[in-house]
Design a protein around this motif. Structure first.
Motif, short mmCIF file in Angstrom:
data_model
loop_
_atom_site.label_atom_id
_atom_site.label_comp_id
_atom_site.label_asym_id
_atom_site.label_seq_id
_atom_site.Cartn_x
_atom_site.Cartn_y
_atom_site.Cartn_z
N GLY A 159 0.84 -1.30 -0.08
CA GLY A 159 0.09 0.18 -0.19
C GLY A 159 0.88 1.25 0.11
N THR A 160 0.39 2.31 -0.55
CA THR A 160 0.95 3.68 -0.43
C THR A 160 1.02 4.00 0.85
OG1 THR A 160 -0.55 3.89 -2.55
CG2 THR A 160 0.29 5.99 -1.38
N ASP A 161 2.23 4.57 0.97
CA ASP A 161 2.64 5.31 2.39
C ASP A 161 2.98 3.96 3.51
OD1 ASP A 161 2.25 7.68 1.56
OD2 ASP A 161 -0.14 7.69 2.36
N THR A 162 2.97 2.55 2.89
CA THR A 162 3.54 1.90 3.95
C THR A 162 5.00 1.86 3.55
OG1 THR A 162 1.56 0.38 3.83
CG2 THR A 162 3.64 -0.47 4.34
N VAL A 163 5.83 1.90 4.62
CA VAL A 163 7.32 1.69 4.51
C VAL A 163 7.84 0.91 5.51
CG1 VAL A 163 9.38 3.35 4.56
CG2 VAL A 163 7.45 4.29 3.72
N VAL A 164 8.53 0.04 5.02
CA VAL A 164 9.55 -0.86 5.77
C VAL A 164 10.86 -0.47 5.73
CG1 VAL A 164 10.23 -3.32 6.11
CG2 VAL A 164 8.10 -2.77 5.38
N ASP A 165 11.52 -0.19 6.90
CA ASP A 165 13.03 0.14 6.94
C ASP A 165 13.57 -1.14 7.69
OD1 ASP A 165 13.68 2.68 5.81
OD2 ASP A 165 11.93 3.51 7.34
N ALA A 166 14.58 -1.78 7.24
CA ALA A 166 15.27 -2.87 7.79
C ALA A 166 16.83 -2.89 7.55
CB ALA A 166 14.60 -4.07 6.96
N GLU A 167 17.41 -3.26 8.78
CA GLU A 167 18.81 -3.27 8.64
C GLU A 167 19.14 -4.62 9.55
OE1 GLU A 167 21.08 -0.14 10.29
OE2 GLU A 167 19.99 -0.19 12.27
N ASN A 168 20.26 -5.26 9.08
CA ASN A 168 20.70 -6.47 9.79
C ASN A 168 19.81 -7.66 9.50
OD1 ASN A 168 22.75 -4.88 10.10
ND2 ASN A 168 22.58 -4.42 12.36
N ILE A 169 19.63 -7.96 8.53
CA ILE A 169 18.25 -8.74 8.36
C ILE A 169 18.72 -10.32 7.64
CG2 ILE A 169 16.29 -9.11 7.14
CD1 ILE A 169 16.07 -6.85 9.33
N TRP A 170 18.39 -11.20 8.29
CA TRP A 170 18.84 -12.53 7.76
C TRP A 170 17.37 -13.17 7.24
CZ3 TRP A 170 17.88 -17.83 8.58
CH2 TRP A 170 18.99 -18.63 8.48
N LEU A 171 17.45 -13.68 5.81
CA LEU A 171 16.01 -14.33 5.44
C LEU A 171 16.71 -15.51 4.96
CD1 LEU A 171 14.69 -11.05 3.63
CD2 LEU A 171 14.23 -11.61 5.90
N TYR A 172 15.55 -16.58 4.94
CA TYR A 172 15.71 -17.81 4.50
C TYR A 172 14.17 -18.22 4.13
CZ TYR A 172 16.92 -22.76 3.74
OH TYR A 172 17.23 -24.02 3.24
N SER A 173 14.19 -18.89 3.01
CA SER A 173 13.00 -19.64 2.59
C SER A 173 13.12 -20.69 1.82
CB SER A 173 11.93 -18.50 1.73
OG SER A 173 12.51 -18.43 0.22
N SER A 174 12.21 -21.79 2.08
CA SER A 174 12.11 -22.81 1.18
C SER A 174 10.47 -22.69 0.78
CB SER A 174 12.37 -24.17 1.83
OG SER A 174 11.47 -24.49 2.82
N GLY A 175 10.28 -23.50 -0.55
CA GLY A 175 9.04 -23.52 -1.09
C GLY A 175 8.56 -22.44 -1.97
N PRO A 176 7.52 -22.64 -2.76
CA PRO A 176 7.42 -21.62 -4.06
C PRO A 176 6.95 -20.19 -3.66
CG PRO A 176 5.50 -23.11 -3.63
CD PRO A 176 6.34 -23.47 -2.65
N THR A 177 7.18 -19.34 -4.50
CA THR A 177 6.74 -17.99 -4.39
C THR A 177 6.98 -17.46 -3.08
OG1 THR A 177 4.51 -18.92 -4.78
CG2 THR A 177 5.04 -16.79 -5.94
N ALA A 178 8.13 -17.50 -2.68
CA ALA A 178 8.61 -16.95 -1.39
C ALA A 178 9.79 -16.04 -1.38
CB ALA A 178 9.14 -18.23 -0.51
N HIS A 179 9.17 -14.94 -1.90
CA HIS A 179 10.23 -13.75 -2.01
C HIS A 179 10.89 -13.20 -0.82
CE1 HIS A 179 8.76 -13.41 -6.32
NE2 HIS A 179 7.64 -13.41 -5.94
N GLY A 180 12.16 -12.66 -0.65
CA GLY A 180 12.53 -12.23 0.35
C GLY A 180 11.88 -10.78 1.10
N LEU A 181 12.40 -9.73 0.28
CA LEU A 181 11.57 -8.39 0.68
C LEU A 181 10.95 -8.14 -0.61
CD1 LEU A 181 14.77 -6.65 1.69
CD2 LEU A 181 13.04 -7.64 2.90
N TYR A 182 9.35 -8.03 -0.31
CA TYR A 182 8.42 -7.88 -1.27
C TYR A 182 7.64 -6.84 -1.22
CZ TYR A 182 5.18 -10.70 -4.33
OH TYR A 182 4.15 -11.31 -5.30
N ALA A 183 7.30 -5.93 -2.28
CA ALA A 183 6.54 -4.65 -2.02
C ALA A 183 5.65 -4.73 -3.25
CB ALA A 183 7.30 -3.57 -2.01
#
Ligand SMILES: *[C@@H]1O[C@H](CO)[C@@H](O)[C@H](O)[C@H]1NC(C)=O
Ligand SMILES: *[C@@H]1O[C@H](CO)[C@@H](O)[C@H](O)[C@H]1NC(C)=O
Ligand SMILES: *[C@@H]1O[C@H](CO)[C@@H](O)[C@H](O)[C@H]1NC(C)=O
Ligand SMILES: *[C@@H]1O[C@H](CO)[C@@H](O)[C@H](O)[C@H]1NC(C)=O
Ligand SMILES: *[C@@H]1O[C@H](CO)[C@@H](O)[C@H](O)[C@H]1NC(C)=O
Ligand SMILES: *[C@@H]1O[C@H](CO)[C@@H](O)[C@H](O)[C@H]1NC(C)=O
Ligand SMILES: *[C@@H]1O[C@H](CO)[C@@H](O)[C@H](O)[C@H]1NC(C)=O
Ligand SMILES: *[C@@H]1O[C@H](CO)[C@@H](O)[C@H](O)[C@H]1NC(C)=O
Ligand SMILES: *[C@@H]1O[C@H](CO)[C@@H](O)[C@H](O)[C@H]1NC(C)=O
Ligand SMILES: *[C@@H]1O[C@H](CO)[C@@H](O)[C@H](O)[C@H]1NC(C)=O
Ligand SMILES: *[C@@H]1O[C@H](CO)[C@@H](O)[C@H](O)[C@H]1NC(C)=O
Length: 460
Positions: free
Chosen positions: A146-170
């Motif tokens: 959504g408009t005006d939604t903001v995620v600020d992220a630092e020092n992030i560790w992301l793991y996924s298994s399975g389909p359509t599993a994006h890391g950072l997704y907007a």
């Protein structure tokens, strides 16, 4: 949970010799191979409104809240772990998020973030630092909607298994700013960084990304995406898919692409605007033996290449094709795959201060132009892949074309009127004497160093 490794302070990251750590060093991909074998179910109707509600055990709405030193978990299908919604301001610090649970609807998950481990939606601000997120069964790690939604992220560790599993997704015009991210995805259609309908705005610095699956790019650009100091490897995907009128850039990045092309720039029709992508102080290596560095299909695209290396094993620098990409992101679609989706492409590549090797190939009504400036050096030739198509080359006075085969061009524009900046190696160039761009050549023939010539094409 200070998980961050010294390597991320190594700027610029381009070195080729340092060992880059990423999340699958800790959770091996093979441990989740059955999850990673699940194929995304894209064969469903596309509905542009929300039909599945966003639910989670931890929901913050219209509030400020902090989660610190927490472990947040959930195991249900179509469920998030943490949602920040409706004007919330949420801080998540030194926290681990673990999610299992399948997504029943790819479109809802893609457009509205259902089943994403962490979701920020509807004018919310989400701040994450020192956060570790693991998902299995096919769930995005972090989603901004959504408009005006903001995620600020630092020092992030992301793991996924399975389909359509994006890391950072907007999507829905949401924004993500992140630095010091390590991301791994094992499934198909799981880009490390991804935008979605109608646009996502994603800005990433000092990060490491690895994807293993088909259709899993380092970046899927829909909206805007800028990467700075990123080391990324897409084993069975282009480094980027970038669609329609999107804008993207890579500055000081080192990227590897394993399937289709380095960059796949595509559209479904040409009305969605010009696609712009810039590669600056970047190295992009394409391991697929048949793949070009840059590929344009069904789109009008401009790529700016500045002080950059594009390394192919195919020997193809750029392709403009009457084509698009299949839903599975595994091959170039033609007329028989989807007649309504294929279209010609107009690709233009603007090169500055770079040494490039590889051919230009245009197919069936497409056009492809290469502009060399600021001490650029190009080794290659141009040819038509199928049917009739147009190629153009522009050289400034400081750039050199080292010709590797006979080439027929629609346009040839050279700031050096003697053509001493084209090394022919015995090959020749023909140009279309009726094309407006070639008026200065006045249908003349020029001798090139190495025995070849530049001459007007014979009229049919
Ligand atoms: C992140 O979480 C996973 C799953 O719990 C764990 O295996 C991994 O060691 C953690 N990574 C770091 C860097 O703490
Ligand atoms: C946010 O507000 C919308 C209505 O405007 C509502 O449908 C939704 O359930 C709210 N979300 C949460 C998490 O309360
Ligand atoms: C969750 O989804 C999986 C895969 O589709 C399915 O097998 C399982 O039954 C679902 N669980 C529930 C509680 O619906
Ligand atoms: C965001 O707002 C829309 C529209 O009011 C609503 O349908 C949706 O449930 C909201 N999302 C969340 C996570 O609350
Ligand atoms: C995204 O932006 C477009 C254009 O401004 C707007 O029409 C649309 O409502 C926005 N979507 C969301 C989910 O905010
Ligand atoms: C992202 O990169 C593009 C292309 O280089 C540039 O025009 C744009 O200003 C950048 N945006 C941000 C927010 O840095
Ligand atoms: C070009 O497009 C055709 C379909 O129109 C496809 O079969 C072929 O593989 C494509 N080739 C390249 C190099 O893009
Ligand atoms: C070439 O383009 C025409 C449309 O101009 C299309 O009908 C035909 O199928 C295309 N052929 C190939 C091989 O792409
Ligand atoms: C050829 O030059 C014309 C201008 O005369 C330009 O509009 C067109 O895009 C060029 N085509 C290519 C393939 O370079
Ligand atoms: C120029 O092209 C020829 C092949 O035609 C190749 O042998 C030579 O290495 C190229 N020169 C440079 C500097 O790349
Ligand atoms: C040469 O250019 C003219 C004018 O742009 C065009 O009509 C003609 O089809 C071109 N010929 C070839 C062989 O491409």
């Amino acid at each position: 949970m200070k998980v961050f490794l010294l390597l991320l302070q190594l700027a610029p990251l381009i070195s080729g010799s340092i060992v880059i750590n990423e999340p699958s060093d800790i959770i091996p991909e093979q441990q989740w191979s059955s999850d990673n074998a699940i194929k995304a179910d894209y064969d469903i109707p596309v509905i542009y409104y929300q039909t599945i509600a966003n639910i989670a055990p931890y929901i913050v709405a219209h509030q400020r809240k902090t989660f610190q030193n927490a472990v947040l978990k959930d195991n249900s299908n179509d469920t998030s772990v943490l949602i920040a919604a409706n004007g919330s301001v949420v801080h998540v610090i030194d926290t681990e998020v673990i999610k299992f649970g399948y997504s029943s609807d790819l479109i809802q998950a893609s457009f509205f973030g259902t089943n994403a481990a962490v979701l920020a939606a509807n004018h919310s601000q989400l701040y994450l630092s020192d956060v570790n997120i693991t998902t299995h069964n096919g769930a995005a790690n972090i989603y901004a909607y959504g408009t005006d939604t903001v995620v600020d992220a630092e020092n992030i560790w992301l793991y996924s298994s399975g389909p359509t599993a994006h890391g950072l997704y907007a999507s829905g015009n949401g924004t993500i700013n992140a630095r010091n991210v390590q991301v791994f995805s094992g499934g198909n259609r799981c880009s490390a960084f991804s935008g979605d309908n109608p646009a996502g705005y994603i800005y990433i610095r000092d990060s490491v990304a690895r994807t293993a699956g088909i259709g899993s790019a380092v970046g899927f650009v829909l909206g805007e995406m800028n990467l700075t100091n990123v080391v990324g490897s897409a084993e069975r995907s282009p480094a980027f898919f970038t669609i329609g009128g999107a804008v993207g850039s890579c500055t000081n990045c080192e990227l590897t692409a394993g399937l289709l092309a380095g960059l796949v720039i595509f559209g479904l029709d040409k009305s969605s605007g010009v696609n712009y992508f810039s590669l600056d102080h970047t190295k992009l290596t394409i391991t697929d033996e048949t793949a070009p560095a840059l590929w344009f299909g069904g789109v009008v695209g401009e790529v700016y290449v500045r002080h950059t290396e594009l390394v192919t094993s195919s020997g193809i620098l750029a392709v403009a094709n009457y084509s698009t990409i299949t839903q599975e992101f595994n091959f170039y679609a033609g007329y028989y795959d989807d007649p309504s989706a294929v279209n010609t492409a107009d690709g233009r590549v603007f090169v500055e201060d770079s040494t490039l090797t590889g051919d230009l190939v245009a197919f069936n009504g497409s056009t492809l132009g290469l502009h060399l400036t600021d001490n650029s050096f190009w080794t290659g030739k141009g040819y038509i892949g199928y049917g009739s198509a147009d190629l153009g080359v522009v050289l400034d006075a400081s750039s050199v074309w080292n010709l590797t085969g006979d080439t027929a061009l629609l346009n040839l524009t050279n700031a050096v009127t003697t053509f001493s900046n084209i090394r022919s190696n015995g090959f020749s160039i023909t140009y279309n004497a009726s094309a407006p761009a070639n008026r200065p050549l006045r249908s003349r023939t020029f001798k090139l160093e190495g025995g070849g010539t530049v001459s007007p094409m014979s009229r049919k």
